[in-house]
Design a protein around this motif. Structure first.
Motif, mmCIF file in Angstrom:
data_model
loop_
_atom_site.group_PDB
_atom_site.id
_atom_site.type_symbol
_atom_site.label_atom_id
_atom_site.label_comp_id
_atom_site.label_asym_id
_atom_site.label_seq_id
_atom_site.Cartn_x
_atom_site.Cartn_y
_atom_site.Cartn_z
ATOM 1 N N ALA A 28 0.831 -1.207 0.000
ATOM 2 C CA ALA A 28 0.000 0.000 0.000
ATOM 3 C C ALA A 28 0.866 1.258 0.000
ATOM 4 O O ALA A 28 0.564 2.236 -0.696
ATOM 5 C CB ALA A 28 -0.925 -0.001 1.224
ATOM 6 N N SER A 29 1.955 1.243 0.760
ATOM 7 C CA SER A 29 2.849 2.402 0.838
ATOM 8 C C SER A 29 3.477 2.711 -0.514
ATOM 9 O O SER A 29 3.562 3.875 -0.927
ATOM 10 C CB SER A 29 3.945 2.160 1.877
ATOM 11 N N VAL A 30 3.924 1.677 -1.192
ATOM 12 C CA VAL A 30 4.538 1.866 -2.513
ATOM 13 C C VAL A 30 3.527 2.469 -3.477
ATOM 14 O O VAL A 30 3.851 3.377 -4.254
ATOM 15 C CB VAL A 30 5.082 0.532 -3.055
ATOM 16 N N ASP A 31 2.296 2.011 -3.407
ATOM 17 C CA ASP A 31 1.257 2.525 -4.303
ATOM 18 C C ASP A 31 0.985 4.012 -4.039
ATOM 19 O O ASP A 31 1.070 4.842 -4.945
ATOM 20 C CB ASP A 31 -0.030 1.719 -4.108
ATOM 21 N N GLY A 32 0.664 4.353 -2.793
ATOM 22 C CA GLY A 32 0.341 5.738 -2.469
ATOM 23 C C GLY A 32 1.515 6.672 -2.672
ATOM 24 O O GLY A 32 1.374 7.773 -3.220
ATOM 25 N N LEU A 33 2.685 6.236 -2.259
ATOM 26 C CA LEU A 33 3.876 7.072 -2.357
ATOM 27 C C LEU A 33 4.291 7.286 -3.814
ATOM 28 O O LEU A 33 4.713 8.384 -4.199
ATOM 29 C CB LEU A 33 5.008 6.425 -1.564
ATOM 30 N N SER A 34 4.171 6.255 -4.626
ATOM 31 C CA SER A 34 4.527 6.374 -6.047
ATOM 32 C C SER A 34 3.637 7.388 -6.753
ATOM 33 O O SER A 34 4.115 8.215 -7.545
ATOM 34 C CB SER A 34 4.417 5.012 -6.741
ATOM 35 N N LYS A 35 2.356 7.336 -6.460
ATOM 36 C CA LYS A 35 1.424 8.253 -7.118
ATOM 37 C C LYS A 35 1.675 9.701 -6.707
ATOM 38 O O LYS A 35 1.663 10.604 -7.546
ATOM 39 C CB LYS A 35 -0.020 7.843 -6.801
ATOM 40 N N LEU A 36 1.896 9.926 -5.419
ATOM 41 C CA LEU A 36 2.152 11.292 -4.971
ATOM 42 C C LEU A 36 3.498 11.792 -5.490
ATOM 43 O O LEU A 36 3.616 12.946 -5.903
ATOM 44 C CB LEU A 36 2.102 11.369 -3.447
ATOM 45 N N SER A 37 4.504 10.928 -5.490
ATOM 46 C CA SER A 37 5.832 11.328 -5.965
ATOM 47 C C SER A 37 5.805 11.652 -7.453
ATOM 48 O O SER A 37 6.514 12.572 -7.904
ATOM 49 C CB SER A 37 6.853 10.216 -5.681
ATOM 50 N N ALA A 38 4.995 10.920 -8.217
ATOM 51 C CA ALA A 38 4.887 11.207 -9.649
ATOM 52 C C ALA A 38 4.307 12.600 -9.868
ATOM 53 O O ALA A 38 4.766 13.354 -10.736
ATOM 54 C CB ALA A 38 4.016 10.146 -10.323
ATOM 55 N N TYR A 39 3.294 12.958 -9.076
ATOM 56 C CA TYR A 39 2.730 14.301 -9.185
ATOM 57 C C TYR A 39 3.741 15.346 -8.726
ATOM 58 O O TYR A 39 3.940 16.378 -9.388
ATOM 59 C CB TYR A 39 1.460 14.410 -8.344
ATOM 60 N N ALA A 40 4.400 15.083 -7.594
ATOM 61 C CA ALA A 40 5.354 16.047 -7.040
ATOM 62 C C ALA A 40 6.529 16.282 -7.989
ATOM 63 O O ALA A 40 7.087 17.382 -8.023
ATOM 64 C CB ALA A 40 5.855 15.559 -5.686
ATOM 65 N N LYS A 41 6.881 15.271 -8.748
ATOM 66 C CA LYS A 41 7.997 15.419 -9.685
ATOM 67 C C LYS A 41 7.696 16.485 -10.730
ATOM 68 O O LYS A 41 8.599 17.199 -11.184
ATOM 69 C CB LYS A 41 8.297 14.083 -10.360
ATOM 70 N N THR A 42 6.428 16.614 -11.111
ATOM 71 C CA THR A 42 6.056 17.643 -12.098
ATOM 72 C C THR A 42 6.178 19.043 -11.504
ATOM 73 O O THR A 42 6.184 20.031 -12.247
ATOM 74 C CB THR A 42 4.616 17.433 -12.599
ATOM 75 N N LYS A 43 6.257 19.132 -10.186
ATOM 76 C CA LYS A 43 6.398 20.417 -9.489
ATOM 77 C C LYS A 43 7.811 20.625 -8.956
ATOM 78 O O LYS A 43 8.062 21.608 -8.250
ATOM 79 C CB LYS A 43 5.402 20.494 -8.325
ATOM 80 N N ASN A 44 8.700 19.682 -9.265
ATOM 81 C CA ASN A 44 10.084 19.738 -8.778
ATOM 82 C C ASN A 44 10.148 19.727 -7.248
ATOM 83 O O ASN A 44 10.944 20.437 -6.635
ATOM 84 C CB ASN A 44 10.801 20.978 -9.324
ATOM 85 N N ILE A 45 9.309 18.903 -6.636
ATOM 86 C CA ILE A 45 9.234 18.773 -5.182
ATOM 87 C C ILE A 45 9.552 17.337 -4.782
ATOM 88 O O ILE A 45 9.080 16.385 -5.418
ATOM 89 C CB ILE A 45 7.839 19.162 -4.663
ATOM 90 N N ASN A 46 10.337 17.175 -3.708
ATOM 91 C CA ASN A 46 10.619 15.850 -3.155
ATOM 92 C C ASN A 46 9.515 15.428 -2.190
ATOM 93 O O ASN A 46 8.930 16.272 -1.507
ATOM 94 C CB ASN A 46 11.948 15.863 -2.391
ATOM 95 N N VAL A 47 9.278 14.133 -2.111
ATOM 96 C CA VAL A 47 8.334 13.562 -1.148
ATOM 97 C C VAL A 47 9.140 12.703 -0.180
ATOM 98 O O VAL A 47 9.772 11.723 -0.579
ATOM 99 C CB VAL A 47 7.255 12.712 -1.845
ATOM 100 N N LEU A 48 9.111 13.094 1.102
ATOM 101 C CA LEU A 48 9.955 12.449 2.098
ATOM 102 C C LEU A 48 9.131 11.724 3.152
ATOM 103 O O LEU A 48 8.166 12.283 3.684
ATOM 104 C CB LEU A 48 10.844 13.496 2.784
ATOM 105 N N VAL A 49 9.531 10.511 3.466
ATOM 106 C CA VAL A 49 8.865 9.710 4.486
ATOM 107 C C VAL A 49 9.627 9.848 5.798
ATOM 108 O O VAL A 49 10.841 9.633 5.851
ATOM 109 C CB VAL A 49 8.808 8.229 4.079
ATOM 110 N N GLU A 50 8.919 10.220 6.854
ATOM 111 C CA GLU A 50 9.502 10.321 8.183
ATOM 112 C C GLU A 50 9.171 9.080 8.990
ATOM 113 O O GLU A 50 8.093 8.498 8.844
ATOM 114 C CB GLU A 50 8.938 11.552 8.912
#
Length: 322
Positions: A169-191
């Motif tokens: 589930a984490s890979v699915d949700g994180l991949s989708k958000l990271s793909a969107y964030a990449k278009t904005k030049n933003i990193n997605v970080l897991v704490e």
């Protein structure tokens, strides 16, 4: 020809000397030639907004004045917490809040580092619908991070309780958000932020499975509690904890930000639970040279005192590194 050759050698020597000087100037990890210890930290220090959550939630300090407060405390970078703006967003509207925060940070010469996103759904929810909804709710904060000039957003991986189901589930949700964030030049970080997200080895497996250059980690010095009494996420004693120093070391190769948690201090100014010098050595050896954000969560009546003590401890510990 001889004069031309000598001139070429002199030019090459000068260029190499300039290059060496630039490399020395750019390094934050200057060493004392007498004993090999640090004379300046290898990192910059930012202020995590959660350090001030008590006065902000009580109304004593407006979250809209975060940049000014950080500037008054001599910080040059700040890390926002999304949940502290719930009331302001309801009153003013989301975009007005973002625009106002950007104006404030510009006014006070503060660098916006990242946004910590909370209460926007579970990216590791057990259902596809739950994960997709969480991704959509997170997107506006990715947009806000871009507008503010941040480099990252921090997310939580709450949701599934089963290890394998959580990873999938984490890979699915994180991949989708990271793909969107990449278009904005933003990193997605897991704490590491409780439950299975505090299992550093599992978090690393997820990051590797996502396999995107803008998806990484935000190691927190604390927050390695895997289980609490009565199965609560927060507020009850921790009954099972992941090895702290091992966890930080495992997460550091993927780190794009770091949180310096502090709870309590002894009479010598040391954190009572965390060995700051040991942690900073791990961070330095990992090659990290970015911001370390102060996140004070102790019981001192004045959080400013806790913030200052944490900064003093960071600087003192950094001076002892090899």
């Amino acid at each position: 020809m001889k004069r031309i050759f000598i001139l070429s050698v002199l030019i090459a020597f000068s260029l190499n000397a300039c290059k060496d000087k630039m490399e020395q100037t750019d390094s934050k990890a200057d060493l004392d030639p007498q004993n090999g210890t640090q004379t300046a930290p290898f990192f910059d220090i930012s202020l995590a907004q959660w350090s001030l959550h008590a006065p902000m939630q009580s109304g004593a300090l407006s979250p809209m004045h975060f940049a000014k407060k950080a500037a008054d405390l001599n910080f040059k970078g700040i890390e926002y917490v999304s949940q502290l703006y719930t009331d302001e967003i309801e009153k003013l509207g989301f975009q007005t809040v973002v625009d106002s925060l950007k104006a404030e940070s510009d006014k006070h010469g503060i660098e916006n580092v990242l946004i910590m996103i909370d209460h926007e759904g579970d990216l590791a929810a057990s259902t596809q619908e739950g994960r997709d909804q969480a991704v959509e709710f997170h997107k506006k904060w990715v947009d806000a991070a871009q507008a503010l000039g941040c480099h990252s957003v921090r997310v939580n991986l709450f949701g599934e309780k089963d290890r394998e189901a959580w990873k999938k589930a984490s890979v699915d949700g994180l991949s989708k958000l990271s793909a969107y964030a990449k278009t904005k030049n933003i990193n997605v970080l897991v704490e590491n932020h409780g439950e299975l997200s505090s299992n550093a080895a599992l978090v690393v497996e997820v990051i590797q499975a996502v396999n995107m250059d803008n998806c990484g980690t935000l190691p927190d010095f604390g927050n390695f509690c895997l289980e609490r009494e009565d199965g609560e996420r927060w507020g009850t004693p921790c009954v099972k904890e992941y090895p702290i120093y091992q966890g930080i070391q495992e997460m550091m190769p993927f780190a794009k930000a770091v949180s310096a948690k502090a709870y309590n201090f002894d009479t010598e100014g040391q954190e009572t639970k965390l060995d700051y010098q040991r942690i900073l050595q791990i961070i330095k050896e990992a090659g990290y040279r970015g911001y370390i954000g102060i996140e004070y969560e102790g019981d001192l009546a004045d959080p400013i005192e806790g913030i200052n003590r944490t900064r003093d401890l960071l600087l003192t510990a950094a001076q002892k590194l090899k």
